[in-house]
Design a protein around this motif. Structure first.
Motif, PDB file in Angstrom:
ATOM      1  N   LYS A  50       0.859  -1.183   0.000  1.00 37.19           N
ATOM      2  CA  LYS A  50       0.000   0.000   0.000  1.00 37.19           C
ATOM      3  C   LYS A  50       0.894   1.231   0.000  1.00 37.19           C
ATOM      4  O   LYS A  50       1.776   1.366   0.854  1.00 37.19           O
ATOM      5  N   ILE A  51       0.677   2.112  -0.989  1.00 35.16           N
ATOM      6  CA  ILE A  51       1.466   3.342  -1.052  1.00 35.16           C
ATOM      7  C   ILE A  51       0.534   4.542  -0.899  1.00 35.16           C
ATOM      8  O   ILE A  51      -0.562   4.559  -1.440  1.00 35.16           O
ATOM      9  N   GLU A  52       0.996   5.503  -0.121  1.00 38.34           N
ATOM     10  CA  GLU A  52       0.216   6.715   0.117  1.00 38.34           C
ATOM     11  C   GLU A  52       1.047   7.925  -0.277  1.00 38.34           C
ATOM     12  O   GLU A  52       2.245   7.975   0.004  1.00 38.34           O
TER      13      GLU A  52
ATOM     14  N   ASN B  85      -8.211   5.398  -2.760  1.00 33.43           N
ATOM     15  CA  ASN B  85      -8.747   6.761  -2.762  1.00 33.43           C
ATOM     16  C   ASN B  85      -7.731   7.648  -3.481  1.00 33.43           C
ATOM     17  O   ASN B  85      -6.753   7.139  -4.020  1.00 33.43           O
ATOM     18  N   ASP B  86      -7.937   8.954  -3.489  1.00 37.61           N
ATOM     19  CA  ASP B  86      -7.039   9.845  -4.237  1.00 37.61           C
ATOM     20  C   ASP B  86      -5.602   9.828  -3.729  1.00 37.61           C
ATOM     21  O   ASP B  86      -4.689  10.208  -4.457  1.00 37.61           O
TER      22      ASP B  86
END
Length: 93
Positions: A48-50, A68-69
């Motif tokens: 997971k990358i944010e 999400n964005d």
């Protein structure tokens, strides 16, 4: 931090991110900006990358799932991660 995700076929992602959550062999773990140097094996699971903006290569767009964005995920079979000098490189299968 700068993140690069590379597969045997193509570079999947390169860009600025705020956090990475990874499926380590001893359990899931997260890396944030200015993390201490680390090298770790990864197992089958979800990366997971944010971040605030994402630019994927045309070949890689279909491999990522938009949460999400500011969050995307990538399913991997295995791999390794190296974090050093605020740059993380994931070699993913």
């Amino acid at each position: 931090m700068i993140l690069e995700i590379v597969s045997p076929e193509v570079k999947l992602f390169s860009g600025e991110v705020t956090s990475i959550t990874l499926p380590g062999v001893d359990g899931s773990f997260q890396i944030l900006n200015n993390h201490a140097p680390i090298v770790s094996l990864l197992k089958k699971g979800i990366v997971k990358i944010e971040g605030t903006s994402f630019n994927f290569s045309k070949e890689a767009t279909s491999k990522f799932t938009k949460v999400n964005d500011q969050t995307y995920t990538l399913a991997i079979e295995s791999g390794t991660i190296e974090m050093k000098d605020n740059k993380a490189i994931i070699l993913a299968d």
